[in-house]
Design an enzyme around this catalytic site. Sequence first.
Site, PDB file in Angstrom:
ATOM      1  N   VAL A 140       2.814  -1.736   4.196  1.00  0.00           N
ATOM      2  CA  VAL A 140       2.352  -0.357   4.108  1.00  0.00           C
ATOM      3  C   VAL A 140       3.573   0.561   4.126  1.00  0.00           C
ATOM      4  CG1 VAL A 140       0.852   1.382   5.169  1.00  0.00           C
ATOM      5  CG2 VAL A 140       0.271  -1.045   5.370  1.00  0.00           C
ATOM      6  N   CYS A 141       3.696   1.408   3.131  1.00  0.00           N
ATOM      7  CA  CYS A 141       4.846   2.304   3.035  1.00  0.00           C
ATOM      8  C   CYS A 141       4.894   3.225   4.251  1.00  0.00           C
ATOM      9  CB  CYS A 141       4.788   3.121   1.754  1.00  0.00           C
ATOM     10  SG  CYS A 141       6.138   4.309   1.615  1.00  0.00           S
ATOM     11  N   VAL A 142       6.002   3.147   4.979  1.00  0.00           N
ATOM     12  CA  VAL A 142       6.125   3.917   6.218  1.00  0.00           C
ATOM     13  C   VAL A 142       6.135   5.421   5.946  1.00  0.00           C
ATOM     14  CG1 VAL A 142       8.650   3.737   6.318  1.00  0.00           C
ATOM     15  CG2 VAL A 142       7.339   4.109   8.421  1.00  0.00           C
ATOM     16  N   SER A 183       2.706   6.583   4.987  1.00  0.00           N
ATOM     17  CA  SER A 183       1.834   6.438   6.157  1.00  0.00           C
ATOM     18  C   SER A 183       2.016   7.588   7.143  1.00  0.00           C
ATOM     19  CB  SER A 183       2.120   5.116   6.870  1.00  0.00           C
ATOM     20  OG  SER A 183       1.763   4.044   6.056  1.00  0.00           O
ATOM     21  N   PHE A 241       0.859  -1.185   0.000  1.00  0.00           N
ATOM     22  CA  PHE A 241       0.000   0.000   0.000  1.00  0.00           C
ATOM     23  C   PHE A 241       0.888   1.225   0.000  1.00  0.00           C
ATOM     24  CE2 PHE A 241      -2.366  -3.486   1.725  1.00  0.00           C
ATOM     25  CZ  PHE A 241      -3.646  -3.328   1.201  1.00  0.00           C
TER      26      PHE A 241
END
Length: 134
Positions: free
Chosen positions: A83-85, A88, A45
């Site tokens: 999930v891309c930090v 995010s 994501f």
Amino acid sequence: MSDHQVTKFTLLVTGNPASQQSASNAYQFCSAALKAGHKVSGVFFYLDGVLTASNLISPATDEVNLADLWANLAKEYQFPLEVCVSASLRRGIVNQQEAEQLALSNYNLKSPFVLSGLGQLAELSANCDRLVQF
């Protein structure tokens, strides 16, 4: 389905789950591919797609909860929800570790979603037959 017909997919989800059909399409594609006997290396994501991983999303009772659907599908078929930090953090999605490091009072990353970097997307891409973006 014989092994030579099995395709291993990685999905890249960039659409906002609240305002773009692409986020729902990604789930529907993934679910259909798995039921057809294909494999999923993982789902990454990115951009507004990271909003899917918020534990604070509460859709109306007549709407689907994509986060719950993804969580259940990932648990059933044993694939990661990455999930891309960076994306995010820009959108207010944090796990417990990031919240502690940033001195935030709360965290809201839904399990089994995990924060990771773009290197993980590269790894998922290298370990699949097809990368499909939504």
